[in-house]
Write an enzyme that holds these catalytic residues in place. Structure first.
Site, PDB file in Angstrom:
ATOM      1  N   THR A 292       9.386  -2.540  -8.134  1.00 41.91           N
ATOM      2  CA  THR A 292       9.158  -1.057  -7.668  1.00 41.91           C
ATOM      3  C   THR A 292       8.546  -0.192  -8.878  1.00 41.91           C
ATOM      4  O   THR A 292       8.371  -0.531  -9.898  1.00 41.91           O
ATOM      5  CB  THR A 292      10.467  -0.391  -7.101  1.00 41.91           C
ATOM      6  OG1 THR A 292      10.878   0.156  -8.416  1.00 41.91           O
ATOM      7  CG2 THR A 292      11.243  -1.234  -6.102  1.00 41.91           C
TER       8      THR A 292
ATOM      9  N   LYS B  49       2.363  -4.119  -4.748  1.00 41.56           N
ATOM     10  CA  LYS B  49       1.777  -2.714  -4.688  1.00 41.56           C
ATOM     11  C   LYS B  49       0.816  -2.610  -5.809  1.00 41.56           C
ATOM     12  O   LYS B  49       1.401  -2.377  -6.905  1.00 41.56           O
ATOM     13  CB  LYS B  49       2.545  -1.447  -4.186  1.00 41.56           C
ATOM     14  CG  LYS B  49       1.681  -0.178  -3.946  1.00 41.56           C
ATOM     15  CD  LYS B  49       1.663   0.736  -5.383  1.00 41.56           C
ATOM     16  CE  LYS B  49       0.821   1.805  -5.088  1.00 41.56           C
ATOM     17  NZ  LYS B  49       0.595   2.693  -6.538  1.00 41.56           N
TER      18      LYS B  49
ATOM     19  N   PHE C 274      -2.715   0.255  -7.010  1.00 39.38           N
ATOM     20  CA  PHE C 274      -3.953   0.905  -6.559  1.00 39.38           C
ATOM     21  C   PHE C 274      -4.743   0.909  -7.705  1.00 39.38           C
ATOM     22  O   PHE C 274      -5.628   1.707  -7.647  1.00 39.38           O
ATOM     23  CB  PHE C 274      -3.600   2.620  -6.285  1.00 39.38           C
ATOM     24  CG  PHE C 274      -3.116   2.509  -4.617  1.00 39.38           C
ATOM     25  CD1 PHE C 274      -2.931   1.586  -3.871  1.00 39.38           C
ATOM     26  CD2 PHE C 274      -2.958   3.539  -4.099  1.00 39.38           C
ATOM     27  CE1 PHE C 274      -2.484   1.502  -2.792  1.00 39.38           C
ATOM     28  CE2 PHE C 274      -2.323   3.765  -2.826  1.00 39.38           C
ATOM     29  CZ  PHE C 274      -2.198   2.748  -2.007  1.00 39.38           C
ATOM     30  N   ASN C 275      -4.303   0.336  -8.897  1.00 35.56           N
ATOM     31  CA  ASN C 275      -5.091   0.208 -10.181  1.00 35.56           C
ATOM     32  C   ASN C 275      -6.176  -1.080 -10.088  1.00 35.56           C
ATOM     33  O   ASN C 275      -5.630  -2.224 -10.016  1.00 35.56           O
ATOM     34  CB  ASN C 275      -4.165   0.112 -11.309  1.00 35.56           C
ATOM     35  CG  ASN C 275      -4.786   0.015 -12.564  1.00 35.56           C
ATOM     36  OD1 ASN C 275      -5.203  -1.017 -13.129  1.00 35.56           O
ATOM     37  ND2 ASN C 275      -4.801   0.953 -13.335  1.00 35.56           N
TER      38      ASN C 275
ATOM     39  N   TYR D  26       3.393   5.376   5.784  1.00 36.01           N
ATOM     40  CA  TYR D  26       2.800   5.645   4.469  1.00 36.01           C
ATOM     41  C   TYR D  26       1.881   6.664   4.225  1.00 36.01           C
ATOM     42  O   TYR D  26       1.252   7.067   3.152  1.00 36.01           O
ATOM     43  CB  TYR D  26       2.130   4.286   3.786  1.00 36.01           C
ATOM     44  CG  TYR D  26       3.119   3.109   3.538  1.00 36.01           C
ATOM     45  CD1 TYR D  26       4.604   3.241   3.789  1.00 36.01           C
ATOM     46  CD2 TYR D  26       2.560   1.751   3.229  1.00 36.01           C
ATOM     47  CE1 TYR D  26       5.290   2.433   3.641  1.00 36.01           C
ATOM     48  CE2 TYR D  26       3.522   1.015   3.308  1.00 36.01           C
ATOM     49  CZ  TYR D  26       5.067   1.133   3.279  1.00 36.01           C
ATOM     50  OH  TYR D  26       5.692  -0.119   3.174  1.00 36.01           O
TER      51      TYR D  26
ATOM     52  N   PRO E 139       8.042  -6.795  -5.090  1.00 33.97           N
ATOM     53  CA  PRO E 139       8.169  -8.150  -6.181  1.00 33.97           C
ATOM     54  C   PRO E 139       8.013  -7.827  -7.480  1.00 33.97           C
ATOM     55  O   PRO E 139       8.321  -8.719  -8.142  1.00 33.97           O
ATOM     56  CB  PRO E 139       7.085  -9.031  -5.368  1.00 33.97           C
ATOM     57  CG  PRO E 139       6.099  -7.913  -5.105  1.00 33.97           C
ATOM     58  CD  PRO E 139       6.860  -6.785  -4.275  1.00 33.97           C
TER      59      PRO E 139
ATOM     60  N   THR F 142       0.647  -1.291  -0.077  1.00 31.85           N
ATOM     61  CA  THR F 142      -0.055  -0.011   0.084  1.00 31.85           C
ATOM     62  C   THR F 142       0.776   1.225  -0.067  1.00 31.85           C
ATOM     63  O   THR F 142       0.222   2.378   0.402  1.00 31.85           O
ATOM     64  CB  THR F 142      -0.896   0.023   1.277  1.00 31.85           C
ATOM     65  OG1 THR F 142      -0.165  -0.072   2.599  1.00 31.85           O
ATOM     66  CG2 THR F 142      -2.021  -1.077   1.221  1.00 31.85           C
TER      67      THR F 142
END
Ligand code: A2P
Length: 285
Positions: free
Chosen positions: A183, A232, A234-235, A58, A180, A25
């Protein structure tokens, strides 16, 4: 191990278990609209994710907590279905600060417990309100700490960590691999001298065979060798894509081919803190 979308937890020595795939996140708070994390976590839970990786630093942990609570209220999940990992920031390393800092995190999340609480980085900073304390010359102010830490490790096909993995296997320790997918390649904290992982021809060629993307192959590779991954996104489409890794498996030959991509180069070097006495990346693990 037969991994499925519903069942991909691995046991821990204390009787708990950790899902092999979690949602990362971290997103740059300056560039990320408020509420994106809330939406992403809710989409992830709907897609089947049961492991969420977050941190106080974060600045979106309240959104993570809200998403989990909303999904519990909806009846989609129970609290115990979720594995949440929170992190102790560098300015809170003195032992007497650990408990109050965790309690603050629980208040932010509005949850009763976290499933895992790790030391974010082994490099202590001066305690206080400033999260990145600097002196009048703009130099980071470090802090002495007696470090006895569990350590989270970057892990992907360009940084496969064979020695560390072998050590951890021998000692029954589970590795959680951050970054993973290689980045976001944000130059302010990422070493971009290594090429983008997801453009790798081998990962893409193997992906083609299974009708999967390079990202799915990179994730499947680690999950298949027992390394937990926390990509990570957010899409919505990519959150779902990253979860679709339990309907195929890589052959032993393909696992070896991917292992051979290792370059021993870290994307996350954190060179701005390389003069810290506990800077962790000078030692071979
Ligand atoms: P986004 O949030 O827009 O999807 P890592 O987990 O290795 O740190 O990688 C995170 C980065 O990879 C983010 O920039 C994220 O962007 C991007 N990303 C996540 N999933 C995928 C995917 N399936 N394909 C391509 N890029 C991805």
């Amino acid at each position: 191990m037969n991994l499925t979308a519903e069942s991909h937890r691995i046991p821990l020595s204390d009787g708990n278990s950790i899902p092999l795939l979690g949602l990362g996140t971290y997103a740059d708070p300056q560039k990320t609209p408020k509420g994106s994390c809330l939406e992403a976590v809710k989409i992830a839970i709907d897609a089947g994710y049961r492991h969420i990786d977050g941190a106080f630093v974060y600045f979106n942990e309240h959104e993570v907590g809200q998403a989990i609570r909303e999904k519990i209220a909806e009846g989609k999940i129970k609290r115990e279905d979720i594995f949440y990992c929170g992190k102790l920031w560098n300015t809170c390393h003195p032992p007497e600060l650990v408990r109050p800092t965790l309690e603050k995190t629980l208040k932010i999340l509005q949850l009763d417990y976290v499933d895992l609480y790790i030391i974010e980085l082994p490099m202590a900073f001066k305690p206080g309100d400033a999260l990145y304390p600097k002196d009048e010359n703009g130099k980071f102010i470090y802090h002495e700490t007696d470090l006895c830490a569990t350590w989270e490790v970057e892990c992907h096909p360009y940084f496969t960590q064979p020695k560390l993995l072998e050590f951890c296997r021998q000692h029954d320790i589970v590795i959680v691999g951050y970054s993973p997918l290689g980045t976001s390649r944000d130059e302010s904290w990422v070493n971009v001298s290594s090429p983008p992982l997801l453009k790798d021809p081998v990962l893409n060629a193997i992906g083609k065979k299974y009708n999967k993307t390079a990202a799915q192959i990179a994730l499947r590779f680690n999950v298949q060798r027992g390394v937990v991954v926390i990509p990570k996104s957010f899409n919505p489409q990519r959150i779902r894509e990253n979860f679709q890794i339990f309907d195929f498996s890589l052959t032993e030959k393909e696992m070896k081919e991917i292992e051979a991509l290792n370059k021993n180069v870290r994307y996350v070097e954190l060179l701005m803190w390389r003069d810290h006495p506990e800077y962790p990346f000078s030692d071979e693990y």
